[in-house]
Design a protein around this motif. Sequence first.
Motif, PDB file in Angstrom:
ATOM      1  N   ILE A 261       3.435  -5.280  -2.534  1.00  0.00           N
ATOM      2  CA  ILE A 261       3.414  -4.492  -3.764  1.00  0.00           C
ATOM      3  C   ILE A 261       4.374  -5.069  -4.800  1.00  0.00           C
ATOM      4  CG2 ILE A 261       3.730  -2.178  -4.722  1.00  0.00           C
ATOM      5  CD1 ILE A 261       3.122  -1.111  -1.888  1.00  0.00           C
ATOM      6  N   PRO A 262       3.888  -5.348  -6.002  1.00  0.00           N
ATOM      7  CA  PRO A 262       4.745  -5.898  -7.053  1.00  0.00           C
ATOM      8  C   PRO A 262       5.930  -4.973  -7.356  1.00  0.00           C
ATOM      9  CG  PRO A 262       2.437  -6.078  -7.674  1.00  0.00           C
ATOM     10  CD  PRO A 262       2.482  -5.230  -6.438  1.00  0.00           C
ATOM     11  N   GLN A 263       7.055  -5.590  -7.694  1.00  0.00           N
ATOM     12  CA  GLN A 263       8.268  -4.824  -7.953  1.00  0.00           C
ATOM     13  C   GLN A 263       8.078  -3.817  -9.086  1.00  0.00           C
ATOM     14  OE1 GLN A 263      11.019  -5.202  -5.946  1.00  0.00           O
ATOM     15  NE2 GLN A 263      11.689  -3.305  -6.946  1.00  0.00           N
ATOM     16  N   SER A 264       7.258  -4.173 -10.075  1.00  0.00           N
ATOM     17  CA  SER A 264       7.033  -3.249 -11.190  1.00  0.00           C
ATOM     18  C   SER A 264       6.368  -1.967 -10.720  1.00  0.00           C
ATOM     19  CB  SER A 264       6.166  -3.929 -12.265  1.00  0.00           C
ATOM     20  OG  SER A 264       4.903  -4.302 -11.724  1.00  0.00           O
ATOM     21  N   ILE A 265       5.448  -2.068  -9.761  1.00  0.00           N
ATOM     22  CA  ILE A 265       4.781  -0.878  -9.225  1.00  0.00           C
ATOM     23  C   ILE A 265       5.751  -0.071  -8.367  1.00  0.00           C
ATOM     24  CG2 ILE A 265       2.899  -0.051  -7.758  1.00  0.00           C
ATOM     25  CD1 ILE A 265       1.247  -2.424  -8.630  1.00  0.00           C
ATOM     26  N   ILE A 266       6.608  -0.780  -7.628  1.00  0.00           N
ATOM     27  CA  ILE A 266       7.626  -0.091  -6.815  1.00  0.00           C
ATOM     28  C   ILE A 266       8.544   0.718  -7.721  1.00  0.00           C
ATOM     29  CG2 ILE A 266       9.613  -0.409  -5.281  1.00  0.00           C
ATOM     30  CD1 ILE A 266       8.221  -2.927  -4.192  1.00  0.00           C
ATOM     31  N   ASP A 267       9.004   0.069  -8.799  1.00  0.00           N
ATOM     32  CA  ASP A 267       9.954   0.735  -9.702  1.00  0.00           C
ATOM     33  C   ASP A 267       9.313   1.877 -10.485  1.00  0.00           C
ATOM     34  OD1 ASP A 267      11.905  -1.042  -8.863  1.00  0.00           O
ATOM     35  OD2 ASP A 267      11.593  -2.430 -10.540  1.00  0.00           O
ATOM     36  N   MET A 286       2.455   2.026   4.730  1.00  0.00           N
ATOM     37  CA  MET A 286       3.352   1.068   4.070  1.00  0.00           C
ATOM     38  C   MET A 286       4.643   0.909   4.864  1.00  0.00           C
ATOM     39  SD  MET A 286       2.923   2.175   0.054  1.00  0.00           S
ATOM     40  CE  MET A 286       1.350   2.087  -0.783  1.00  0.00           C
ATOM     41  N   GLU A 287       5.338  -0.187   4.598  1.00  0.00           N
ATOM     42  CA  GLU A 287       6.613  -0.462   5.282  1.00  0.00           C
ATOM     43  C   GLU A 287       7.495  -1.327   4.398  1.00  0.00           C
ATOM     44  OE1 GLU A 287       5.519  -2.560   8.832  1.00  0.00           O
ATOM     45  OE2 GLU A 287       4.992  -4.401   7.760  1.00  0.00           O
ATOM     46  N   TRP A 288       8.806  -1.213   4.683  1.00  0.00           N
ATOM     47  CA  TRP A 288       9.740  -2.120   4.005  1.00  0.00           C
ATOM     48  C   TRP A 288       9.686  -3.480   4.678  1.00  0.00           C
ATOM     49  CZ3 TRP A 288      12.025  -1.242  -0.500  1.00  0.00           C
ATOM     50  CH2 TRP A 288      12.152   0.074  -0.954  1.00  0.00           C
ATOM     51  N   ASN A 289       9.782  -4.514   3.883  1.00  0.00           N
ATOM     52  CA  ASN A 289       9.744  -5.877   4.419  1.00  0.00           C
ATOM     53  C   ASN A 289      10.667  -6.760   3.583  1.00  0.00           C
ATOM     54  OD1 ASN A 289       8.727  -8.124   6.031  1.00  0.00           O
ATOM     55  ND2 ASN A 289       7.598  -8.739   4.197  1.00  0.00           N
ATOM     56  N   GLY A 290      11.902  -6.948   4.078  1.00  0.00           N
ATOM     57  CA  GLY A 290      12.858  -7.799   3.364  1.00  0.00           C
ATOM     58  C   GLY A 290      13.200  -7.308   1.979  1.00  0.00           C
ATOM     59  N   GLY A 291      13.415  -6.012   1.840  1.00  0.00           N
ATOM     60  CA  GLY A 291      13.773  -5.462   0.545  1.00  0.00           C
ATOM     61  C   GLY A 291      12.590  -5.151  -0.358  1.00  0.00           C
ATOM     62  N   VAL A 293       8.327  -3.626  -0.483  1.00  0.00           N
ATOM     63  CA  VAL A 293       7.385  -2.748   0.212  1.00  0.00           C
ATOM     64  C   VAL A 293       6.042  -3.448   0.315  1.00  0.00           C
ATOM     65  CG1 VAL A 293       6.203  -0.519   0.181  1.00  0.00           C
ATOM     66  CG2 VAL A 293       8.553  -0.686  -0.660  1.00  0.00           C
ATOM     67  N   ARG A 294       5.437  -3.322   1.472  1.00  0.00           N
ATOM     68  CA  ARG A 294       4.087  -3.864   1.635  1.00  0.00           C
ATOM     69  C   ARG A 294       3.229  -2.843   2.371  1.00  0.00           C
ATOM     70  NH1 ARG A 294       4.652  -8.699   6.235  1.00  0.00           N
ATOM     71  NH2 ARG A 294       5.156  -7.326   8.015  1.00  0.00           N
ATOM     72  N   GLN A 295       1.930  -2.933   2.124  1.00  0.00           N
ATOM     73  CA  GLN A 295       0.975  -2.066   2.810  1.00  0.00           C
ATOM     74  C   GLN A 295       0.296  -2.865   3.912  1.00  0.00           C
ATOM     75  OE1 GLN A 295      -2.368  -0.557   0.464  1.00  0.00           O
ATOM     76  NE2 GLN A 295      -2.155   1.448   1.438  1.00  0.00           N
ATOM     77  N   LYS A 296       0.285  -2.310   5.107  1.00  0.00           N
ATOM     78  CA  LYS A 296      -0.244  -3.033   6.264  1.00  0.00           C
ATOM     79  C   LYS A 296      -1.775  -3.117   6.217  1.00  0.00           C
ATOM     80  CE  LYS A 296       2.251  -0.263   8.905  1.00  0.00           C
ATOM     81  NZ  LYS A 296       2.847   0.385  10.120  1.00  0.00           N
ATOM     82  N   PRO A 297      -2.335  -4.110   6.932  1.00  0.00           N
ATOM     83  CA  PRO A 297      -3.801  -4.269   6.946  1.00  0.00           C
ATOM     84  C   PRO A 297      -4.503  -3.031   7.489  1.00  0.00           C
ATOM     85  CG  PRO A 297      -2.721  -6.215   7.843  1.00  0.00           C
ATOM     86  CD  PRO A 297      -1.657  -5.173   7.691  1.00  0.00           C
ATOM     87  N   LYS A 300      -7.766   1.355   4.757  1.00  0.00           N
ATOM     88  CA  LYS A 300      -7.212   2.084   3.620  1.00  0.00           C
ATOM     89  C   LYS A 300      -6.307   1.211   2.752  1.00  0.00           C
ATOM     90  CE  LYS A 300      -7.448   6.636   5.809  1.00  0.00           C
ATOM     91  NZ  LYS A 300      -6.681   7.847   6.219  1.00  0.00           N
ATOM     92  N   ASN A 301      -6.141  -0.042   3.148  1.00  0.00           N
ATOM     93  CA  ASN A 301      -5.324  -0.957   2.347  1.00  0.00           C
ATOM     94  C   ASN A 301      -5.923  -1.084   0.949  1.00  0.00           C
ATOM     95  OD1 ASN A 301      -4.597  -3.755   1.252  1.00  0.00           O
ATOM     96  ND2 ASN A 301      -3.235  -3.610   3.010  1.00  0.00           N
ATOM     97  N   SER A 302      -5.069  -1.093  -0.074  1.00  0.00           N
ATOM     98  CA  SER A 302      -5.555  -1.141  -1.458  1.00  0.00           C
ATOM     99  C   SER A 302      -6.321  -2.420  -1.762  1.00  0.00           C
ATOM    100  CB  SER A 302      -4.381  -0.997  -2.427  1.00  0.00           C
ATOM    101  OG  SER A 302      -3.804   0.284  -2.315  1.00  0.00           O
ATOM    102  N   LEU A 303      -6.113  -3.480  -0.949  1.00  0.00           N
ATOM    103  CA  LEU A 303      -6.840  -4.737  -1.140  1.00  0.00           C
ATOM    104  C   LEU A 303      -8.116  -4.769  -0.303  1.00  0.00           C
ATOM    105  CD1 LEU A 303      -3.919  -7.356  -1.127  1.00  0.00           C
ATOM    106  CD2 LEU A 303      -4.775  -5.922  -3.002  1.00  0.00           C
TER     107      LEU A 303
END
Length: 421
Positions: A261-267, A286-291, A293-297, A300-303
């Motif tokens: 997820i892009p930082q702009s969407i997070i913020d 979703m989960e945190w990953n190295g500071g 956020v990402r959505q897991k496969p 329901k994944n947005s991609l």
Amino acid sequence: MRHFNNTLLIIAIGFLFSSFCLEKKSKINDKLNLKENTSSTKFIDSISFAFSNSTIKTYQNIVSDSIKNETKPLKKDAYVLSTQYDKLEAVLKKYQKIQKKKLWKNIDIDSATYKDLKPFDSGSVVKQIRERLFVVGDLKQDSKSGLYDEEMMAGVLNYKKRYGLTLNYKLTFDHIKQMNEPIANRIETIKLNMERCQLIPENLVNASDYIMVNIPAFRMIYVKDGVNELTSDVFVGKTWSETEIFSSSMDRVVFSPYWNIPQSIIDNELKLNMASDKNYLEDHNMEWNGGRVRQKPGPKNSLGLVKFLFPNPYDIYMHDTPAKSLFMFEQRTFSHGCINIKEAKKLAHVILKDDPEWPSEKIDSAMSGESEITCMLKNKIPVYLGYFTAWVNEETGEISFFSDVYGKDKEMEDSKTVVMD
């Protein structure tokens, strides 16, 4: 006499082959073609007395075979970008004739009293709509009837298909308003899009393999070996997060993708949601990953189940989507800039159909997995995200007009006005 005949034979051979060379050039200049063909006929007639018919036919066959070898006809359903300018120009002449003959008559409606038209309704407005459909070619004849009959239903469907509208028989106030766009505006739109044709990247003009997304049409096509392999509806960026216009080359397909997820969407979005709901990330897979956020496969994944990557500075790519209901809308500006493809699964299959390492079963399995799998393409595919508010169908010659969703037609018109001033 024998030497004279031999001399004439040499001259004739030379002329026939030079005529062939000139004929190739004449494809660029029709006037030359007419002149050369006339000259060729007169010259051959003047020397034919010196040769037998069989001799003449022999050299004519040589020329004919050479032409066949040099000119390979396009496949029946080829979708060639290089012809679009000429096709728009042909339609431009048609619309200019309609304007000159004053056939583009306004359809009289009252916004306060207008009710959606449906099959078997009747009235003067139906008669006016029928006339317009005939003038632009959606109807082959104008029966002058004021009844919304089956013949007119077919014309309405063709009109809606050309404009990328929902295919039904209902005619709303907005549809009539669209029909009442002044023909002078339509002519200007055609001219603007002829200019855009001249900006198509050179590597795509005569490409036999490419993917093109026409942003205002909300449509993607994939052409392979000159044949339209797949057409799909898409949705694109919102007006405040426009899908950019650019070209690149697709180099990979990613199955069961993570959405980083892009930082702009997070913020701007996620932090507010997380603040109001402590289970927001877990509920949305979703989960945190190295500071970050990402959505897991997953389904329901947005991609969605697959994404298609092509390097560009805008971080734009094409992908599947679980939000299939959004394709029901006529104007589809919903994303943060990426291209959401309705037929993404089919696109993955047709891209890889000739790769023995990726049979259909393996593709389906990779798309339903729990971990991300990347397939590097053996042959990169040129990609063009373009902006055409007028486009002529390669097969039917019918023109489609699309909404200027990002106001770029107006920008072009305004820039011309500034230059003229």
